[in-house]
Design an enzyme around this catalytic site. Structure first.
Site, PDB file in Angstrom:
ATOM      1  CG  ASP A 163     -27.984  -7.150  13.619  1.00 57.95           C
ATOM      2  OD1 ASP A 163     -28.287  -8.233  14.146  1.00 57.95           O
ATOM      3  OD2 ASP A 163     -26.809  -6.809  13.373  1.00 57.95           O
ATOM      4  CG  LEU A 164     -31.376  -2.591  14.145  1.00 57.90           C
ATOM      5  CD1 LEU A 164     -30.869  -1.317  13.487  1.00 57.90           C
ATOM      6  CD2 LEU A 164     -31.694  -2.349  15.603  1.00 57.90           C
ATOM      7  CB  SER A 165     -35.202  -7.219  10.872  1.00 59.09           C
ATOM      8  OG  SER A 165     -36.218  -7.743  10.050  1.00 59.09           O
ATOM      9  CB  CYS A 166     -39.992  -8.126  13.657  1.00 52.92           C
ATOM     10  SG  CYS A 166     -41.048  -7.074  12.628  1.00 52.92           S
ATOM     11  CB  THR A 167     -38.792  -9.619   8.214  1.00 53.84           C
ATOM     12  OG1 THR A 167     -39.744  -8.552   8.304  1.00 53.84           O
ATOM     13  CG2 THR A 167     -39.133 -10.487   7.016  1.00 53.84           C
TER      14      THR A 167
END
Length: 235
Positions: free
Chosen positions: A146-150
């Site tokens: 969550d809250l990630s673009c990785t």
């Protein structure tokens, strides 16, 4: 992204006094994204943190490595030095700083503006979810916090593919950091090359019971995007 409020609650529960801990928020990439993500935790010096750092060459796209560090004044005083021939106080760790990097930061902020940064952040989050979804549909093991673009995935067996796509790898896993320049077209091409690599070379198996890929396969991670290594064609 570590949950700052949870960390602070644990410290409070353990009755650890403020002078016994130092919290540095490493916001190299995501500190520039969090203000524009719904339900993201708030990072603020109104909370008992000591410092925070953010990079300028990641989300902002500055052409050289650069960043900004903010710290409480009492910590800055520990590194400041009086420079007589400059008739000023130097607060940098190395004794100097690159003025051109500061100019690039200013230019990028002015050019993008808040609306531009918000568009970039939305694009990165949505595109990362697209990549995770397409990897899962294609039968690859992948995770996206969550809250990630990785996006973390099983490492391709073919090192030529790893080098061509400049994948950051650790033992038996790889990860893709989705930036504003990544399009769905690029992702579709990447997925197809992964499929071709799998057909030709097979899939990466966990190096050991506690390897990164083994942890990626563990259900304790949460979510429903894990695909077993065996029998991928039935997915």
């Amino acid at each position: 992204v570590d949950n700052l409020d949870r960390i602070l609650r644990i410290l409070k529960t353990l009755n650890i006094p403020r002078e016994r801990f130092h919290i540095h928020c490493d916001g190299a990439l995501f500190a520039m994204m969090m203000p524009f993500v719904d339900f993201a935790p708030e990072i603020s010096f109104q909370k008992p943190i000591d410092s925070i750092a953010v990079s300028g060459h990641k989300m902002l796209g500055c052409p050289m490595p650069c960043g900004v560090t903010l710290a409480r004044k009492e910590h800055v005083k520990n590194v400041e030095q009086r420079i007589d021939y400059l008739n000023s106080v130097d607060t940098t760790i190395m004794g100097s700083r690159n003025g051109q990097a500061a100019l690039y930061l200013w230019y990028s902020l002015r050019k993008k503006g808040l609306d531009g940064i918000k568009r970039d952040v939305s694009h990165c989050i949505e595109t990362a979810r697209y990549l995770r979804r397409e990897l899962t549909v294609a039968g690859f093991t992948s995770r996206l916090n969550d809250l990630s673009c990785t996006v973390v995935l099983e490492r391709p067996v073919d090192d030529a593919l790893v080098k061509r796509w400049q994948l950051a790898c650790e033992e038996d896993i790889a990860h893709v950091v989705v930036m504003p320049n990544i399009t769905r077209g690029k992702i579709d091409k990447f997925i197809q090359e992964l499929i071709d690599c799998r057909e030709k070379h097979g899939r990466m198996e966990a190096k050991r019971p506690d390897s990164p890929l083994s942890q990626l396969l563990c259900s304790s991670w949460g979510g429903d995007v894990v695909t077993p290594v065996a029998d991928y064609k039935s997915v």
